[in-house]
Design an enzyme around this catalytic site. Structure first.
Site, PDB file in Angstrom:
ATOM      1  N   ASP A   1     -95.061  12.339  71.988  1.00  0.00           N
ATOM      2  CA  ASP A   1     -95.563  11.591  71.437  1.00  0.00           C
ATOM      3  C   ASP A   1     -97.048  11.760  71.097  1.00  0.00           C
ATOM      4  O   ASP A   1     -97.955  11.749  72.072  1.00  0.00           O
ATOM      5  CB  ASP A   1     -95.617  10.189  72.412  1.00  0.00           C
ATOM      6  CG  ASP A   1     -95.473   8.767  71.548  1.00  0.00           C
ATOM      7  OD1 ASP A   1     -96.516   8.816  70.699  1.00  0.00           O
ATOM      8  OD2 ASP A   1     -94.921   7.980  71.831  1.00  0.00           O
TER       9      ASP A   1
ATOM     10  N   HIS B   1     -93.413   9.219  68.243  1.00  0.00           N
ATOM     11  CA  HIS B   1     -93.643   7.660  68.310  1.00  0.00           C
ATOM     12  C   HIS B   1     -93.006   6.888  67.863  1.00  0.00           C
ATOM     13  O   HIS B   1     -93.048   6.781  66.390  1.00  0.00           O
ATOM     14  CB  HIS B   1     -95.347   7.206  68.115  1.00  0.00           C
ATOM     15  CG  HIS B   1     -95.712   6.203  68.806  1.00  0.00           C
ATOM     16  ND1 HIS B   1     -95.940   5.779  70.147  1.00  0.00           N
ATOM     17  CD2 HIS B   1     -95.860   4.775  68.103  1.00  0.00           C
ATOM     18  CE1 HIS B   1     -96.206   4.523  70.327  1.00  0.00           C
ATOM     19  NE2 HIS B   1     -96.129   3.940  68.998  1.00  0.00           N
TER      20      HIS B   1
END
Length: 532
Positions: free
Chosen positions: A396, A426
């Protein structure tokens, strides 16, 4: 001038995404990219880690929630974390087909939040016929859509902190509607076209607005199970709400996709410039629309010239910025006290009864650390009384490294479940080859389930509902979502305005060491404990 530069910088993500899409559509570029990642494609698919305390529900999830144990996430180039993140934030195909109707909810302090109800997908009568035929087919097998209950459940979606519905969230909304959920979207103050009627903004972990919105949704559908999903930084108020409400919440279960679990650490960790500029631009744009109104209570110029999310948040909610803007008329006294001494007496521009009801949140925080004492999402984690699924990815680009995740919390608290994947970006989690899964084909057209997180979250809600219903059928002392969960409103709340509760000073709780009794599954029951 700074705002102009921010606008220019924030246009870079869109241009970059367009160039990437054009490059991958070019056959020669696609072949080169495919050869470059041939080794990655040949690697064995790694299963995600489900980190949790070994309870009956955890074992039930592993047995019956196949999407949690067998995902097929896209490999490079489509599996690149930045490409997945930008696609989830900026581009999508289902946004224009969704239709919403809006309710503006008046809050206790005079503010307004928006609640959008999804009313259709705009795909015509043929789509309606196909949905009805699919519903009859599921019912003929004894498994109605949604959470497998006679009354369709309500899915509450909570967007990012800076507001607005991303393509990622719209795709989840589309898929949930196909599975029979009533879908409602909560919008923060001053975001997504919601008017800002007070000079009080929502702090990162302030659940008061969400609490009133949940109560309102409950009054609209009192017999339906209520579940919630947050996206990215929207997890701040969802986790805070679950902790502060404890067993009095109306939610049956909750999930957080790419959540911010440690708020202060997230604000203090350097974010890639392309994402930092984008987030700052959205937040500065919201503030600039009401700049003249806010100049009486805070240093607007300082906030608009911020170069990081921390500086922006600190300029809005910490007392130093507010003290510089206090005028003699707004000062609570003229006794010659120093600004630091009189700071606690200064509140937002609200009436005294409202300030009393808001408690400490009626006043700016003394400093940065004090702000997070009352806004950390997990400050009341021990009070959470419903299952919470958190889906995170190691790559992420917007969150701190996965090594900073509060793993002990998930290993010791029976209500928290963490699914940790190796890739996904993300709020991305793109499926390999955009494969079709259960619920992927939607009304009247070929639409596939492009995000594994959507499939996993909706299946998780279904499996949790099945587990709770089985416990009720087996004669457990706890009634489950159709009993005590479903009838929670009859216990203490009947109006569409949440009652004022006195909240004790929040503290960041640390998981207690596990004892030998904790390891025994029989010692844990899913009956909700009334600790408040």
């Amino acid at each position: 001038m700074a705002l102009v530069w921010d606008c220019l910088f924030c246009s870079l993500p869109s241009l970059l995404l367009i160039l990437l899409c054009l490059a991958f559509r070019w056959r020669r570029a696609s072949c080169v990219a495919a050869r470059a990642v041939e080794e990655d494609e040949e690697e064995e698919e790694e299963e995600p880690r489900l980190i949790c305390k070994p309870t009956a529900l955890a074992k039930y999830l592993l047995r019956h929630c196949g999407s949690l144990s067998r995902p097929r996430l896209a490999s490079r180039p489509w599996g690149d974390p930045h490409l997945q993140t930008l696609c989830g934030l900026l581009c999508g195909q289902l946004g224009e087909t969704l239709r919403f109707t809006r309710d503006n909810l008046l809050l206790r302090d005079g503010g307004i939040v928006a609640v959008d109800w999804a009313v259709g997908t705009g795909l015509g009568k043929r789509a309606g016929r196909k949905r009805w035929e699919g519903r009859k087919e599921h019912q003929s097998r004894g498994k109605p859509l949604g959470c497998f209950t006679s009354t369709p459940p309500v899915l509450l979606l909570i967007p990012h902190l800076w507001g607005g519905m991303t393509p990622h969230l719209k795709a989840l909304c589309h898929q949930a509607m196909h599975q029979g959920f009533y879908v409602v979207v909560f919008h923060h103050r001053g975001t997504a076209g919601c008017p800002l009627t007070t000079t009080r903004l929502t702090e990162f972990g302030d659940p008061a607005d969400l609490e009133q919105a949940v109560t309102y949704v409950r009054t609209r559908h009192p017999s339906s199970a209520l579940v919630a999903v947050s996206e990215g930084s929207g997890s701040g108020i969802l986790l805070s709400y679950l902790g502060e409400c404890g067993s009095s919440t109306y939610l049956t279960a909750a999930a957080a996709i790419s959540p911010v679990l440690l708020g202060q650490q997230w604000f203090e960790t350097a974010m890639p410039p392309i994402y930092r500029w984008g987030a700052l631009f959205r937040r500065k744009l919201q503030l600039s629309r009401y700049a003249n109104s806010f100049r009486a209570v805070l240093d607007v110029d300082r906030a608009l010239s911020s170069s990081s999310l921390r500086d922006f948040e600190e300029s809005l909610f910490c007392s130093e910025a507010h003290l510089q803007q206090r005028s003699p008329m707004n000062s609570p006294n003229n006794s010659g006290l120093s600004s630091a001494a009189s700071a606690p007496q200064y509140a937002w521009d609200v009436a005294p009864p409202v300030a009393w009801a808001l408690g400490e949140r009626a006043y700016p925080a003394r400093d940065w650390d004090s702000y997070w004492e009352r806004n950390e999402p997990l400050r009341e984690a021990d009070e959470v009384a419903v299952p919470v699924l958190c889906i995170c990815s190691r790559d992420d680009p917007l969150l701190p490294p996965s090594s900073t995740l509060p793993i002990p919390l998930f290993q010791s608290n029976p209500y928290f479940f963490l699914v940790l994947t190796d890739r996904g970006g993300h709020c991305g989690f793109t499926l390999e080859d955009h494969e079709e899964m259960e619920g992927g084909e939607t009304e009247g057209e070929e639409v596939v389930a492009g995000s594994w997180s959507h499939v996993a979250v909706l299946e998780y809600f279904r499996v949790v509902a099945e587990f709770l219903k089985r416990e009720e059928r087996d004669g457990a002392s706890w009634a489950g979502p159709l009993g005590e969960y479903g009838q929670a409103g009859s216990r203490s709340r009947t109006s569409n305005v949440a009652p004022v509760r006195r909240r004790r000073a929040p503290t960041m709780r640390r998981p207690r060491p596990q004892s030998s009794e904790d390891t025994e599954e029989e010692n844990f029951t899913w009956k909700r404990s009334y600790t408040r």
